[in-house]
Design a protein around this motif. Structure first.
Motif, PDB file in Angstrom:
ATOM      1  N   MET A 288       4.900   6.354   4.636  1.00 11.41           N
ATOM      2  CA  MET A 288       5.498   6.074   6.102  1.00 11.41           C
ATOM      3  C   MET A 288       4.394   6.234   7.153  1.00 11.41           C
ATOM      4  O   MET A 288       4.247   5.352   8.098  1.00 11.41           O
ATOM      5  CB  MET A 288       6.558   7.166   6.346  1.00 11.41           C
ATOM      6  CG  MET A 288       7.670   7.014   5.785  1.00 11.41           C
ATOM      7  SD  MET A 288       8.801   8.507   5.812  1.00 11.41           S
ATOM      8  CE  MET A 288      10.071   8.102   4.441  1.00 11.41           C
ATOM      9  N   ILE A 289       3.314   6.982   6.960  1.00 12.11           N
ATOM     10  CA  ILE A 289       2.424   7.705   7.898  1.00 12.11           C
ATOM     11  C   ILE A 289       1.234   6.455   7.990  1.00 12.11           C
ATOM     12  O   ILE A 289       0.901   6.135   9.001  1.00 12.11           O
ATOM     13  CB  ILE A 289       1.624   8.866   7.725  1.00 12.11           C
ATOM     14  CG1 ILE A 289       2.978  10.035   7.818  1.00 12.11           C
ATOM     15  CG2 ILE A 289       0.633   9.375   8.355  1.00 12.11           C
ATOM     16  CD1 ILE A 289       2.170  11.520   7.116  1.00 12.11           C
ATOM     17  N   ASP A 290       1.085   6.001   6.847  1.00  7.66           N
ATOM     18  CA  ASP A 290       0.136   4.902   6.692  1.00  7.66           C
ATOM     19  C   ASP A 290       0.499   3.545   7.285  1.00  7.66           C
ATOM     20  O   ASP A 290      -0.104   2.880   8.051  1.00  7.66           O
ATOM     21  CB  ASP A 290      -0.185   4.684   5.309  1.00  7.66           C
ATOM     22  CG  ASP A 290      -0.984   5.660   4.660  1.00  7.66           C
ATOM     23  OD1 ASP A 290      -1.553   6.579   5.178  1.00  7.66           O
ATOM     24  OD2 ASP A 290      -1.470   5.635   3.386  1.00  7.66           O
ATOM     25  N   PHE A 291       1.772   3.241   7.207  1.00  3.95           N
ATOM     26  CA  PHE A 291       2.377   2.241   7.655  1.00  3.95           C
ATOM     27  C   PHE A 291       2.507   2.119   9.193  1.00  3.95           C
ATOM     28  O   PHE A 291       2.090   1.317  10.027  1.00  3.95           O
ATOM     29  CB  PHE A 291       3.740   1.893   7.170  1.00  3.95           C
ATOM     30  CG  PHE A 291       3.696   0.953   5.859  1.00  3.95           C
ATOM     31  CD1 PHE A 291       2.946   1.044   5.122  1.00  3.95           C
ATOM     32  CD2 PHE A 291       4.809   0.143   5.470  1.00  3.95           C
ATOM     33  CE1 PHE A 291       2.723   0.458   3.874  1.00  3.95           C
ATOM     34  CE2 PHE A 291       4.847  -0.573   4.200  1.00  3.95           C
ATOM     35  CZ  PHE A 291       3.985  -0.440   3.523  1.00  3.95           C
ATOM     36  N   GLY A 292       2.913   3.156   9.633  1.00  5.23           N
ATOM     37  CA  GLY A 292       2.944   3.684  11.125  1.00  5.23           C
ATOM     38  C   GLY A 292       1.593   3.609  11.735  1.00  5.23           C
ATOM     39  O   GLY A 292       1.517   3.004  13.014  1.00  5.23           O
ATOM     40  N   ASP A 293       0.765   4.276  11.144  1.00  2.00           N
ATOM     41  CA  ASP A 293      -0.870   4.030  11.639  1.00  2.00           C
ATOM     42  C   ASP A 293      -1.261   2.821  11.800  1.00  2.00           C
ATOM     43  O   ASP A 293      -1.959   2.549  12.930  1.00  2.00           O
ATOM     44  CB  ASP A 293      -1.676   5.302  10.522  1.00  2.00           C
ATOM     45  CG  ASP A 293      -2.864   5.489  11.247  1.00  2.00           C
ATOM     46  OD1 ASP A 293      -2.967   5.519  12.838  1.00  2.00           O
ATOM     47  OD2 ASP A 293      -3.892   5.719  10.565  1.00  2.00           O
TER      48      ASP A 293
END
Length: 298
Positions: A288-293
């Protein structure tokens, strides 16, 4: 005979013909997806060190949506517990099954880091659940406005009317940090076939997010309740034939690729943290964090 693979033996006696069957294996001999079990220090350290690539983004915003009672609030609470290293009750969650949403207000959940006044640079937004039929549950228009950052914290959802410009809960000029950076669909592996009305709403939300270029993921909750092999041993999650098929069916119905669907077990009856539960949730959280980043850096 769906649970059996072949007839092993046929015998005849006074009572008639007797058949012996070989029961089908419900788990694969090797997992179809790899995950690191037993040591969560690396993903935990990753969370502690994470900072958004785009300095204008104060935090990666994750929006959870899905039908009523699938575990959206429980997932936020579970993430908070893992990162705090103890059981917490960050996001209120209903302990009973209901066809009406427990969450009524749009609220941003921050997670405290070690040290007073410091927070992880990612936040969660929980929303009212999608319900069957017109005029029930959260309205898709409101979710689309939230994607664009127009919904203020504290806005109370209404099933009868959508938020509009000029309302007190409407944010006219949202910043990059106000906008949603990754959209996560939450669904229960233990739920029956998705209602066509709810599925239609979910597809509308997905299409709007796609038009905005927002990356999308899904988490499949209640995997222990859905599969006996996983209930006995959570490490069987990627060996379970049932869960693999459930994920494939979900992928086909909603259009989310298999590699973007993450099975998890939320904390529910446990009073202590469990490393296997943590491993699945941390794996989903990192994606989630990587995709959002990546989205904020475009």
């Amino acid at each position: 005979l769906s649970n059996y693979t072949k007839i092993l033996n046929v015998q005849e006696n006074d009572e008639g013909v007797l058949f012996s069957y070989c029961r089908k294996s419900t788990i694969l001999t090797t997992p179809w997806r790899e995950i690191k079990w037993g040591n969560n220090d690396e993903p935990l350290q990753y969370m502690k060190n994470f900072q958004p690539q785009n300095k204008r983004a104060k935090a990666i915003r994750v929006l959870l949506y899905g039908p009523v009672g699938v575990g959206k609030s429980s997932f936020i609470t579970s993430v908070n517990s893992i990162l705090q290293g103890r059981m917490t009750n960050k996001a209120l969650a209903s302990a009973t099954t209901s066809d009406q949403s427990f969450t009524k207000v749009y609220q941003t959940y921050k997670i405290k880091k070690e040290g007073r006044g410091d927070f992880y640079p990612f936040v969660f937004n929980d929303i009212m659940g999608l319900e069957d039929g017109v005029g029930r549950g959260v309205r898709t228009d409101d979710i689309i406005l939230a994607l664009k950052g127009h919904v203020k914290d504290g806005y109370k959802f209404s099933s009868s009317s959508s938020l509009s410009a000029g309302d007190s809960g409407y944010k006219r000029f949202p910043s990059l940090s106000d906008r949603v950076h990754v959209l996560v669909c939450v669904y229960s592996a233990n739920a029956p076939q998705m209602n066509s009305s709810v599925l239609k709403k979910m597809k509308e939300i997905r299409e709007a997010a796609s038009d905005l270029g927002i990356p999308q993921l899904a988490i499949l909750t209640h995997i222990d309740a859905a599969c006996g092999e996983t209930e006995k041993n959570l490490k069987n999650v990627y060996r379970s034939k049932y869960l693999k098929k459930k994920m494939a069916d979900f992928s086909s119905s909603l259009g989310i690729p298999m590699n973007c669907i993450l099975p998890v077990k939320n904390y529910s009856s446990e009073t202590y943290l469990d490393s296997d539960i943590d491993a699945l949730i941390l794996s989903a959280l990192k994606l989630m964090i990587d995709f959002g980043d990546d989205y904020t850096d475009t």
